[in-house]
Design an enzyme around this catalytic site. Structure first.
Site, PDB file in Angstrom:
ATOM      1  N   ASP A 177       0.910  -1.132   0.000  1.00  0.00           N
ATOM      2  CA  ASP A 177       0.000   0.000   0.000  1.00  0.00           C
ATOM      3  C   ASP A 177       0.958   1.191   0.000  1.00  0.00           C
ATOM      4  O   ASP A 177       1.548   1.511   1.034  1.00  0.00           O
ATOM      5  CB  ASP A 177      -0.880   0.015   1.254  1.00  0.00           C
ATOM      6  CG  ASP A 177      -1.859   1.173   1.220  1.00  0.00           C
ATOM      7  OD1 ASP A 177      -1.454   2.282   0.813  1.00  0.00           O
ATOM      8  OD2 ASP A 177      -3.026   0.987   1.604  1.00  0.00           O
ATOM      9  N   HIS A 178       1.133   1.804  -1.157  1.00  0.00           N
ATOM     10  CA  HIS A 178       2.253   2.758  -1.263  1.00  0.00           C
ATOM     11  C   HIS A 178       2.075   3.947  -0.320  1.00  0.00           C
ATOM     12  O   HIS A 178       3.049   4.612   0.018  1.00  0.00           O
ATOM     13  CB  HIS A 178       2.485   3.202  -2.713  1.00  0.00           C
ATOM     14  CG  HIS A 178       1.484   4.174  -3.241  1.00  0.00           C
ATOM     15  ND1 HIS A 178       0.210   3.796  -3.602  1.00  0.00           N
ATOM     16  CD2 HIS A 178       1.552   5.507  -3.456  1.00  0.00           C
ATOM     17  CE1 HIS A 178      -0.450   4.864  -4.028  1.00  0.00           C
ATOM     18  NE2 HIS A 178       0.336   5.918  -3.948  1.00  0.00           N
ATOM     19  N   HIS A 240      -5.850   2.789   1.058  1.00  0.00           N
ATOM     20  CA  HIS A 240      -5.118   3.958   1.573  1.00  0.00           C
ATOM     21  C   HIS A 240      -5.850   4.651   2.729  1.00  0.00           C
ATOM     22  O   HIS A 240      -5.262   4.939   3.769  1.00  0.00           O
ATOM     23  CB  HIS A 240      -4.872   4.975   0.455  1.00  0.00           C
ATOM     24  CG  HIS A 240      -4.296   4.370  -0.797  1.00  0.00           C
ATOM     25  ND1 HIS A 240      -3.316   3.397  -0.770  1.00  0.00           N
ATOM     26  CD2 HIS A 240      -4.554   4.592  -2.111  1.00  0.00           C
ATOM     27  CE1 HIS A 240      -2.993   3.066  -2.014  1.00  0.00           C
ATOM     28  NE2 HIS A 240      -3.739   3.767  -2.847  1.00  0.00           N
TER      29      HIS A 240
HETATM   30  C1  BG6 Z   1      -3.602   4.330  -6.451  1.00  0.00           C
HETATM   31  C2  BG6 Z   1      -4.924   4.401  -7.165  1.00  0.00           C
HETATM   32  O1  BG6 Z   1      -3.630   3.306  -5.499  1.00  0.00           O
HETATM   33  O2  BG6 Z   1      -3.348   5.568  -5.808  1.00  0.00           O
HETATM   34  C3  BG6 Z   1      -4.953   5.551  -8.164  1.00  0.00           C
HETATM   35  O3  BG6 Z   1      -5.173   3.187  -7.858  1.00  0.00           O
HETATM   36  C4  BG6 Z   1      -4.547   6.835  -7.481  1.00  0.00           C
HETATM   37  O4  BG6 Z   1      -6.239   5.670  -8.752  1.00  0.00           O
HETATM   38  C5  BG6 Z   1      -3.257   6.675  -6.672  1.00  0.00           C
HETATM   39  O5  BG6 Z   1      -4.380   7.817  -8.467  1.00  0.00           O
HETATM   40  C6  BG6 Z   1      -2.976   7.916  -5.853  1.00  0.00           C
HETATM   41  O6  BG6 Z   1      -1.692   7.831  -5.291  1.00  0.00           O
HETATM   42  P1  BG6 Z   1      -0.833   9.116  -5.024  1.00  0.00           P
HETATM   43  O7  BG6 Z   1       0.412   8.640  -4.374  1.00  0.00           O
HETATM   44  O8  BG6 Z   1      -0.595   9.776  -6.351  1.00  0.00           O
HETATM   45  O9  BG6 Z   1      -1.671  10.019  -4.146  1.00  0.00           O
END
Ligand code: BG6
Length: 479
Positions: A177-178, A240
Site C-alpha cells: 500500500d504505497h 489507503h
Molecule cells: C492508487 C490508485 O492506489 O493511488 C490511483 O489506484 C490513485 O487511482 C493513486 O491515483 C494515488 O496515489 P498518489 O500517491 O498519487 O496520491
C-alpha cells in the site's frame, strides 16, 4: 556493509508501474549502495523483448535520476528479460535456469524477491508454479511483493489469499500500500506517540473531528477499464484511507515492532462501526467542467456511457470503542477534484470555559504534494486588550528536503530487502477493510439510480458538505 543480495523476478515487467516506480526505486537503492554487485533482476511479461531492449527501457526509466550514463548502464546490465506465459510450466523451468545462473554469476546466495505486478487473477497460478517448479530456494530468503488490488471484495481477496498461502506463508508476503511508504504517513505515529502534548489530548474528550482528504485533480486517464469496475471506494478507501484511519486511531503499541503495530491497527479496523450508509456516506461522479474543457466521467475512454461508478466518496467513519465512538472521522477522496492533495486535519474542541473568543485549534499533516506539519493555535493579538487571533506554526519540508527524501517505493523496497513488514498491509487488516467496504458497496448496489454528479474541478457534490453540516462541522480544507 549495507549492501544486500537479492534476485528480483518481476511479473508484469513491461507495465507502466514498473517503469514509473520500480526501476527508479531500485536505481536509488543502487546509487545508495544497498544494491551493488550482488543483485539481478529478471523482468517477465508476455511480450517478446530482448535483454537489450529491456535494458534500454530500464535505462530510460532512470535517465532523469541517474548520476551518469555509465552508472545507468552498469545498473541496467544486471537486468534480463524473459517472455513468459504464467500458465506454462515449461516457462518456469526456463525461468529457474536463468535465475540459478544469475544467482551464481552475481553470488546472490539464494535470496529471491518475487514481484507480482499484474492482474491478481494470476497470483495463484504464479505462486503455485514458483513453488512447484522450485524457483523458491532453500539457502536464502524468499519474499513475495504483491501489488494492489488485492481482490475486489472480501470473498475474492480471501480466495486469493488462500491460493497464495498454499505456496507462501504470511510472513513472506509484502502487500504494497504505497501510502504506507510515504514519509508523512509514517510521521503520524511519530507525532502521536512521541509528543505528550498530542498524545494526551488525542481522545474523544479533546478532539472534535478528524478529517482525511485524498483529492486528485486528474480524471481516470487511460485506466477507465479497471476503474469503471472498481470505483473510488475500492480504489482508495479500502486501502489507503482505511490504513491512514488505522494509524490515526490505533492504540499505542507496547513497542514499535511489526507484530505490535499490526495488532493495534487490526484492533481498530475490526472495530469499525457498520455505517448507516444512506446517512453517513456520499458518492459522486464527475461531470464535465464548467468551461467544458474537461470531459464527464461517462465520456472517458473505456467507461460505459451509463456508468454508475463512483469517482468520489465522502463518509463518516466511526471507530466503535469507548475511546473513539464520539469522534467523527470524515473521509473523502475523488478524481477530478479541484486539487491534488493528501492531508489529514485534526480539529480540537473549544475549551470548556472559553473565557476568550477562541478560534479553532487544528493540526494538519500534509502528506502530499506539500509535506510537513502545521499547527493552528489561538494567540493574542499585539496591542491593548485581549483580542485573539489565529497563528500557524509550520514545519514544512523544504524543496531541498523533498528532493533528498526517499520516495515511497524506494522505502518500501528497502524494507523488503531488510525483511521489515511494518509498512505493509497484513492479511487481517486487508480482510477487515474489505468487510467494511463491502457493507457500503452492497447498500449502494441496491440503489444505483441516485448517484450525485459533481462538476469536474470542484471539491465534490454538495451532499458531502451537508454530511458534515448535519453534525455542525465543516470541511477544514476548502480550496
Ligand atoms: C492508487 C490508485 O492506489 O493511488 C490511483 O489506484 C490513485 O487511482 C493513486 O491515483 C494515488 O496515489 P498518489 O500517491 O498519487 O496520491
Amino acid at each position: 556493509s549495507k549492501e544486500k543480495r537479492a534476485l528480483y523476478i518481476i511479473f508484469g515487467a513491461t507495465g507502466d508501474l514498473a517503469s514509473r516506480k520500480l526501476y527508479p526505486a531500485l536505481y536509488r537503492l543502487y546509487s545508495k549502495g544497498y544494491l551493488k554487485e550482488h543483485f539481478a533482476v529478471i523482468g517477465t511479461a508476455r511480450r517478446e523483448w530482448s535483454d537489450e531492449y529491456y535494458q534500454n527501457i530500464v535505462k530510460e526509466a532512470v535517465d532523469s535520476i541517474s548520476d551518469s550514463e555509465a552508472d545507468a548502464e552498469a545498473f541496467s546490465s544486471h537486468f534480463r528479460y524473459q517472455s513468459h506465459n504464467v500458465n506454462d510450466s515449461e516457462h518456469y523451468h526456463t525461468l529457474k535456469n536463468l535465475a540459478d545462473s544469475l544467482d551464481t554469476k552475481y553470488d546472490i546466495q539464494g535470496n529471491r524477491i518475487f514481484y507480482l505486478s499484474m492482474s491478481p487473477n494470476f497470483f495463484g497460478t504464479i505462486t503455485k508454479h514458483l513453488r512447484d517448479q522450485k524457483l523458491v530456494t532453500e539457502n536464502g530468503f524468499n519474499r513475495v511483493i504483491i501489488e494492489k488490488p488485492f481482490g475486489t471484495d472480501f470473498e475474492s481477496s480471501q480466495h486469493l489469499n488462500n491460493e497464495i498461502n498454499d505456496s507462501f506463508d504470511e510472513n513472506q508476503l509484502y502487500r504494497i500500500d504505497h501510502y504506507l511508504g510515504k514519509e508523512m504517513v509514517q510521521t503520524i505515529l511519530a507525532l502521536r506517540f512521541s509528543n505528550r502534548l498530542i498524545k494526551e489530548s488525542w481522545n474523544s474528550d479533546s478532539l472534535s473531528s478528524i478529517q482525511v482528504t485524498l483529492s486528485e485533480d486528474l480524471g481516470v486517464e487511460e485506466r477507465g477499464g479497471y476503474y469503471d469496475k472498481s470505483g473510488a471506494l475500492r480504489d482508495m478507501v479500502q486501502n489507503h484511507i482505511l490504513q491512514i484511519v488505522s494509524l490515526l486511531t490505533m492504540d499505542e503499541p507496547d513497542s514499535y515492532t511489526t507484530e505490535n503495530v499490526r495488532k493495534e491497527k487490526l484492533a481498530v479496523l475490526k472495530s469499525l462501526k457498520r455505517p448507516n450508509v444512506a446517512e453517513d456516506f456520499v458518492r459522486g461522479q464527475y461531470s464535465f467542467s464548467d468551461n467544458g474543457n474537461l470531459k464527464a466521467y461517462r465520456d472517458e475512454e473505456k467507461v460505459s456511457a451509463d456508468s454508475m461508478t463512483e469517482t468520489y466518496v465522502a463518509g463518516k467513519v466511526t471507530v466503535d470503542t469507548d475511546k473513539w465512538r464520539d469522534v467523527p472521522i470524515y473521509i473523502r477522496t475523488g478524481k477530478r477534484m479541484k486539487e491534488k492533495t493528501s492531508r489529514v486535519d485534526v480539529l480540537w474542541k473549544k475549551t470548556d470555559q472559553q473565557i476568550f473568543d477562541e478560534g479553532d485549534s487544528i493540526l494538519t499533516i500534509h502528506i502530499s504534494p506539500d509535506e510537513g506539519i502545521e499547527l493552528q493555535l489561538n494567540d493574542k493579538k499585539i496591542g491593548p486588550g485581549m483580542e485573539i487571533q489565529p497563528v500557524s506554526l509550520e514545519a514544512m519540508r523544504s524543496k531541498e528536503m523533498l528532493k533528498a527524501r526517499p520516495e515511497a517505493y524506494e522505502k518500501l523496497l528497502l524494507d523488503v530487502l531488510n525483511g521489515d513488514e511494518t509498512h505493509f498491509a497484513h492479511w487481517g487488516e486487508v480482510a477487515a477493510s474489505w468487510k467494511y467496504v463491502d457493507f457500503i458497496r452492497e447498500a449502494w448496489n441496491k440503489d444505483l439510480e441516485n448517484i450525485p454528479f459533481y462538476t469536474a474541478c470542484s471539491m465534490g457534490p454538495k451532499e458531502a458538505d451537508d454530511l458534515l453540516a448535519k453534525d455542525n462541522q465543516k470541511w477544514l480544507y476548502n480550496p
